[in-house]
Design a protein around this motif. Sequence first.
Motif, PDB file in Angstrom:
ATOM      1  N   PRO A   1       0.873  -1.204   0.164  1.00  0.00           N
ATOM      2  CA  PRO A   1      -0.088   0.136  -0.002  1.00  0.00           C
ATOM      3  C   PRO A   1       0.978   1.307   0.110  1.00  0.00           C
ATOM      4  O   PRO A   1       1.770   1.371   0.899  1.00  0.00           O
ATOM      5  N   MET A   2       0.712   2.187  -0.940  1.00  0.00           N
ATOM      6  CA  MET A   2       1.471   3.476  -1.080  1.00  0.00           C
ATOM      7  C   MET A   2       0.967   4.341  -0.315  1.00  0.00           C
ATOM      8  O   MET A   2       0.265   5.239  -0.747  1.00  0.00           O
TER       9      MET A   2
ATOM     10  N   THR B   1      -4.261   7.027  -0.047  1.00  0.00           N
ATOM     11  CA  THR B   1      -3.856   7.227  -1.428  1.00  0.00           C
ATOM     12  C   THR B   1      -4.673   6.303  -2.777  1.00  0.00           C
ATOM     13  O   THR B   1      -4.582   7.058  -3.801  1.00  0.00           O
TER      14      THR B   1
ATOM     15  N   HIS C   1      -3.678   3.789  -3.785  1.00  0.00           N
ATOM     16  CA  HIS C   1      -2.785   2.917  -4.793  1.00  0.00           C
ATOM     17  C   HIS C   1      -2.087   1.498  -3.853  1.00  0.00           C
ATOM     18  O   HIS C   1      -1.387   1.862  -2.959  1.00  0.00           O
TER      19      HIS C   1
ATOM     20  N   VAL D   1      -0.319  -2.209  -4.546  1.00  0.00           N
ATOM     21  CA  VAL D   1       0.298  -3.337  -5.533  1.00  0.00           C
ATOM     22  C   VAL D   1       0.284  -4.563  -4.589  1.00  0.00           C
ATOM     23  O   VAL D   1       0.656  -4.557  -3.627  1.00  0.00           O
TER      24      VAL D   1
ATOM     25  N   ALA E   1      -5.007  -3.792 -12.744  1.00  0.00           N
ATOM     26  CA  ALA E   1      -4.140  -3.920 -14.092  1.00  0.00           C
ATOM     27  C   ALA E   1      -3.058  -4.968 -13.543  1.00  0.00           C
ATOM     28  O   ALA E   1      -2.689  -4.866 -12.476  1.00  0.00           O
ATOM     29  N   ALA E   2      -2.706  -5.829 -14.449  1.00  0.00           N
ATOM     30  CA  ALA E   2      -1.504  -6.799 -13.810  1.00  0.00           C
ATOM     31  C   ALA E   2      -0.534  -6.936 -15.205  1.00  0.00           C
ATOM     32  O   ALA E   2      -0.855  -6.905 -16.217  1.00  0.00           O
TER      33      ALA E   2
ATOM     34  N   SER F   1      -1.839  -4.229  -9.934  1.00  0.00           N
ATOM     35  CA  SER F   1      -1.822  -2.810  -9.441  1.00  0.00           C
ATOM     36  C   SER F   1      -3.159  -2.172  -9.398  1.00  0.00           C
ATOM     37  O   SER F   1      -3.890  -2.302 -10.520  1.00  0.00           O
TER      38      SER F   1
ATOM     39  N   SER G   1      -3.352   3.059  -9.758  1.00  0.00           N
ATOM     40  CA  SER G   1      -1.825   3.644  -9.960  1.00  0.00           C
ATOM     41  C   SER G   1      -2.338   5.323 -10.710  1.00  0.00           C
ATOM     42  O   SER G   1      -3.232   5.442 -11.587  1.00  0.00           O
ATOM     43  N   PRO G   2      -1.645   6.262 -10.228  1.00  0.00           N
ATOM     44  CA  PRO G   2      -1.882   7.444 -10.728  1.00  0.00           C
ATOM     45  C   PRO G   2      -1.375   7.729 -12.150  1.00  0.00           C
ATOM     46  O   PRO G   2      -1.746   8.802 -12.670  1.00  0.00           O
ATOM     47  N   THR G   3      -0.611   6.685 -12.667  1.00  0.00           N
ATOM     48  CA  THR G   3      -0.172   6.890 -14.085  1.00  0.00           C
ATOM     49  C   THR G   3      -1.316   6.362 -14.929  1.00  0.00           C
ATOM     50  O   THR G   3      -1.446   5.238 -14.793  1.00  0.00           O
TER      51      THR G   3
ATOM     52  N   THR H   1      -2.471   5.118 -18.498  1.00  0.00           N
ATOM     53  CA  THR H   1      -2.414   4.828 -19.713  1.00  0.00           C
ATOM     54  C   THR H   1      -3.368   5.046 -20.707  1.00  0.00           C
ATOM     55  O   THR H   1      -3.027   4.873 -21.934  1.00  0.00           O
TER      56      THR H   1
ATOM     57  N   SER I   1      -6.679   1.311 -19.653  1.00  0.00           N
ATOM     58  CA  SER I   1      -7.306   0.248 -18.444  1.00  0.00           C
ATOM     59  C   SER I   1      -8.962   0.582 -18.957  1.00  0.00           C
ATOM     60  O   SER I   1      -9.410   1.306 -19.392  1.00  0.00           O
TER      61      SER I   1
END
Lengths: 214, 214
Positions: free
Chosen positions: B28-29, B89, B91, B93, B133-134, B203, B206-208, B210, B213
């Motif tokens: 956990p971030m 947050t 996020h 993984v 997402a994996a 994941s 994620s704040p990224t 793409t 997703s």
Amino acid sequence: MVTGSRTHDDSRPTATELGVGARLSLYPMTDDFVAVILGALAGVDETGLQVVTDDVSTYIGASTTPDTVTEMGRYITAVVKGAAETTSTGHVVAILLLSRGCPGEVSCESDGVPLPPPDSGPMGLQPAGVVAAAHWSVYPLDSSDHMGAIDQAVLQAQRQGTFTRGEHYVTRLDGDLSEVITTIITGWLGAGPGHVTSHATISVGSPTDTGESV
Amino acid sequence: MVTGSRTHDDSRPTATELGVGARLSLYPMTDDFVAVILGALAGVDETGLQVVTDDVSTYIGASTTPDTVTEMGRYITAVVKGAAETTSTGHVVAILLLSRGCPGEVSCESDGVPLPPPDSGPMGLQPAGVVAAAHWSVYPLDSSDHMGAIDQAVLQAQRQGTFTRGEHYVTRLDGDLSEVITTIITGWLGAGPGHVTSHATISVGSPTDTGESV
């Protein structure tokens, strides 16, 4: 994906043409994880490597020369060290996947020629000054004796001083981050020829004390 | 480690005697990662599974009955969902290693009998309501055609609707967390017989972005 001329007489790419590479993910256990990850990736020289980051991990492509494989090890060590040193809680995990051969959609059929090992024994990475623990697995996929090849990788870890014990499905490694990454990369390189992958969970600064870390 | 009577006529344990299992790590971030991890692990029923946590990951041992394998999938999904829903947050993984055979120091030589697939098609996990997402890899270690077995697992992911694309060394999956974990477990189970492992980086949040997703 496959470049260069082929000098052997069949249509299969050589192990060298298939190349090697890694996928690296960083997990800093902090609210400020985005700045830590971006800072760690930005702070390290990528010369000689192909580096592509998406939302799950960072791909690091390399050629198979000993110098380039060593450069990949230096890059991975520097990124993880950078993240460890800038995470407020001190706890960072890196997930590392290494693969020889079989990038993307390219066929996996290599000519069976083993890749050269790194010639600086072993690898010559500078100590990172960061203590790391890892769960490590090696998968020799083309081998007729995959457990024998795995045993050789584990024996090498014992000689290198990073081996702690076998766990279910993984080998536990402890040591300086550079030593742990050296064991992971050299064990993977030695478990060929053919398609060999390796996975490692590398943990720095876990608050769970097993009393067995070095 | 090996229990029960053997009815076959050589000294090798059956695939059933070797069992199956997983190693699961949660990242956990957030600064508050310890409470999130401990809360997620404590909140899920472990009945029928052997669960042991150390400072790198949690081992989940299971027998090879379809019910128990499904129970393992349910446990993993519930733990990751619990962590995702309690991380400030957003996020988190999870790293998942699955292995059929070869626990601990036990010999890996099974009798080659494939494990039964889960009979609730596929698995019958409830939707988690969490998008994941994996990056997923399957390693059929005893196979004479490991790339063929991997292709079958990828085709199954396409049929299940979680396949997004091939990446270097991994397959990208997207979907509800339960669907992604179903693909990972059923693809691994189908890639036998023999010693088969699978790794996935899962994941959530994620704040990224793409833009790809689901």
